[in-house]
Design an enzyme around this catalytic site. Sequence first.
Site, PDB file in Angstrom:
ATOM      1  N   ARG A  51       1.766  11.880  -9.579  1.00  0.00           N
ATOM      2  CA  ARG A  51       2.246  10.514  -9.362  1.00  0.00           C
ATOM      3  C   ARG A  51       3.657  10.331  -9.923  1.00  0.00           C
ATOM      4  O   ARG A  51       4.409   9.492  -9.454  1.00  0.00           O
ATOM      5  CB  ARG A  51       1.317   9.502 -10.050  1.00  0.00           C
ATOM      6  CG  ARG A  51      -0.080   9.423  -9.462  1.00  0.00           C
ATOM      7  CD  ARG A  51      -0.790   8.179  -9.987  1.00  0.00           C
ATOM      8  NE  ARG A  51      -2.230   8.228  -9.808  1.00  0.00           N
ATOM      9  CZ  ARG A  51      -2.880   7.897  -8.694  1.00  0.00           C
ATOM     10  NH1 ARG A  51      -2.210   7.520  -7.632  1.00  0.00           N
ATOM     11  NH2 ARG A  51      -4.196   7.966  -8.631  1.00  0.00           N
ATOM     12  N   GLU A 101       0.852  -1.200   0.000  1.00  0.00           N
ATOM     13  CA  GLU A 101       0.000   0.000   0.000  1.00  0.00           C
ATOM     14  C   GLU A 101       0.885   1.247   0.000  1.00  0.00           C
ATOM     15  O   GLU A 101       2.015   1.215   0.492  1.00  0.00           O
ATOM     16  CB  GLU A 101      -0.912  -0.063   1.238  1.00  0.00           C
ATOM     17  CG  GLU A 101      -1.787   1.140   1.490  1.00  0.00           C
ATOM     18  CD  GLU A 101      -2.845   1.383   0.426  1.00  0.00           C
ATOM     19  OE1 GLU A 101      -2.470   1.542  -0.756  1.00  0.00           O
ATOM     20  OE2 GLU A 101      -4.038   1.458   0.773  1.00  0.00           O
ATOM     21  N   ASP A 102       0.365   2.346  -0.523  1.00  0.00           N
ATOM     22  CA  ASP A 102       1.160   3.577  -0.568  1.00  0.00           C
ATOM     23  C   ASP A 102       1.277   4.224   0.807  1.00  0.00           C
ATOM     24  O   ASP A 102       2.360   4.532   1.268  1.00  0.00           O
ATOM     25  CB  ASP A 102       0.593   4.581  -1.596  1.00  0.00           C
ATOM     26  CG  ASP A 102      -0.895   4.877  -1.404  1.00  0.00           C
ATOM     27  OD1 ASP A 102      -1.525   4.285  -0.503  1.00  0.00           O
ATOM     28  OD2 ASP A 102      -1.434   5.691  -2.173  1.00  0.00           O
ATOM     29  N   ASP A 156      -3.167   6.007   6.617  1.00  0.00           N
ATOM     30  CA  ASP A 156      -3.588   7.285   7.196  1.00  0.00           C
ATOM     31  C   ASP A 156      -4.485   6.959   8.393  1.00  0.00           C
ATOM     32  O   ASP A 156      -3.985   6.617   9.453  1.00  0.00           O
ATOM     33  CB  ASP A 156      -4.293   8.070   6.093  1.00  0.00           C
ATOM     34  CG  ASP A 156      -4.653   9.479   6.477  1.00  0.00           C
ATOM     35  OD1 ASP A 156      -4.087   9.995   7.436  1.00  0.00           O
ATOM     36  OD2 ASP A 156      -5.520  10.083   5.819  1.00  0.00           O
ATOM     37  N   PHE A 158      -0.670  16.427   3.779  1.00  0.00           N
ATOM     38  CA  PHE A 158      -1.061  15.741   2.553  1.00  0.00           C
ATOM     39  C   PHE A 158       0.125  15.700   1.585  1.00  0.00           C
ATOM     40  O   PHE A 158       0.641  16.736   1.178  1.00  0.00           O
ATOM     41  CB  PHE A 158      -2.262  16.425   1.892  1.00  0.00           C
ATOM     42  CG  PHE A 158      -2.849  15.589   0.795  1.00  0.00           C
ATOM     43  CD1 PHE A 158      -3.690  14.520   1.094  1.00  0.00           C
ATOM     44  CD2 PHE A 158      -2.521  15.839  -0.529  1.00  0.00           C
ATOM     45  CE1 PHE A 158      -4.193  13.711   0.086  1.00  0.00           C
ATOM     46  CE2 PHE A 158      -3.026  15.033  -1.541  1.00  0.00           C
ATOM     47  CZ  PHE A 158      -3.867  13.973  -1.239  1.00  0.00           C
TER      48      PHE A 158
HETATM   49  P1  5GP Z   1      -6.909   5.529   5.156  1.00  0.00           P
HETATM   50  O1  5GP Z   1      -8.039   4.597   4.884  1.00  0.00           O
HETATM   51  O2  5GP Z   1      -5.757   4.878   5.877  1.00  0.00           O
HETATM   52  O3  5GP Z   1      -7.377   6.776   5.871  1.00  0.00           O
HETATM   53  O4  5GP Z   1      -6.426   6.101   3.768  1.00  0.00           O
HETATM   54  C1  5GP Z   1      -5.559   5.428   2.957  1.00  0.00           C
HETATM   55  C2  5GP Z   1      -5.608   5.982   1.566  1.00  0.00           C
HETATM   56  O5  5GP Z   1      -5.858   7.376   1.575  1.00  0.00           O
HETATM   57  C3  5GP Z   1      -4.286   5.817   0.874  1.00  0.00           C
HETATM   58  O6  5GP Z   1      -4.201   4.596   0.201  1.00  0.00           O
HETATM   59  C4  5GP Z   1      -4.262   6.995  -0.063  1.00  0.00           C
HETATM   60  O7  5GP Z   1      -4.915   6.658  -1.253  1.00  0.00           O
HETATM   61  C5  5GP Z   1      -5.065   8.055   0.652  1.00  0.00           C
HETATM   62  N1  5GP Z   1      -4.197   9.003   1.373  1.00  0.00           N
HETATM   63  C6  5GP Z   1      -4.065   9.152   2.699  1.00  0.00           C
HETATM   64  N2  5GP Z   1      -3.198  10.128   3.009  1.00  0.00           N
HETATM   65  C7  5GP Z   1      -2.754  10.599   1.835  1.00  0.00           C
HETATM   66  C8  5GP Z   1      -1.797  11.628   1.480  1.00  0.00           C
HETATM   67  O8  5GP Z   1      -1.170  12.315   2.304  1.00  0.00           O
HETATM   68  N3  5GP Z   1      -1.597  11.808   0.149  1.00  0.00           N
HETATM   69  C9  5GP Z   1      -2.249  11.097  -0.808  1.00  0.00           C
HETATM   70  N4  5GP Z   1      -1.962  11.380  -2.078  1.00  0.00           N
HETATM   71  N5  5GP Z   1      -3.138  10.135  -0.510  1.00  0.00           N
HETATM   72  C10 5GP Z   1      -3.384   9.895   0.794  1.00  0.00           C
END
Ligand code: 5GP
Length: 186
Positions: free
Chosen positions: A171, A104-105, A108, A158
């Site tokens: 990207r 996963e990237d 959050d 972010f």
């Molecule tokens: P979560 O479900 O953990 O809140 O969110 C995960 C997803 O939110 C990540 O896979 C990503 O797509 C997006 N995301 C969360 N924080 C960031 C950020 O700082 N930058 C970007 N580009 N995407 C984020």
Amino acid sequence: MEKDQEIYQDLDRILVTKEEIAQKVRELGLQIGRDYAGKEPVMICILKGASIFFADLIREIPLPLTTDFMAISSYGSATKTSGVVRILKDLDKDIVGKDVIIVEDIVDTGITLSYLMKILMQRGAASLKIAALLDKPARRKVQDLHVDYVCFDIPDAFVVGYGLDYDQKYRNLPDIGILSPRIYGV
Ligand code: 5GP
């Protein structure tokens, strides 16, 4: 790409350089190689954000691994998670009895990954681990999510680049940077 290019001007600052990323990804690949010695893990790329990390990481893992891809909805073009997770593209192969690593990237709130873990657990994997490029521990809402491998812990901001987007842009930035809030209108 040179840092005087126009897209770099949308960043407040660079958080992780491409050299730092390459170093960590290499270390992580070797560590996974050691941890999974004698196994053939299935590496699952969570599209689209993890695609560049995934491509680099699997080439650093000296094992006969296989790959699969999954797409889920999370952010759209906003910068805060909605909590709604939907599978847009499922895996091509079943994972029964396999050692699976989800790539996963960024973690959050953890909502996306905890949902994914639940559904992949139900599919009978022998083991299931998570490798994330970035982690924002301060933002975690799901407390029982264990992220096995993380390249970088980052502050609550972010970020874009190295696969991570804002509205499908950035990207292709080789580095990871904090997007200037003026871009998303805060
Ligand atoms: P979560 O479900 O953990 O809140 O969110 C995960 C997803 O939110 C990540 O896979 C990503 O797509 C997006 N995301 C969360 N924080 C960031 C950020 O700082 N930058 C970007 N580009 N995407 C984020």
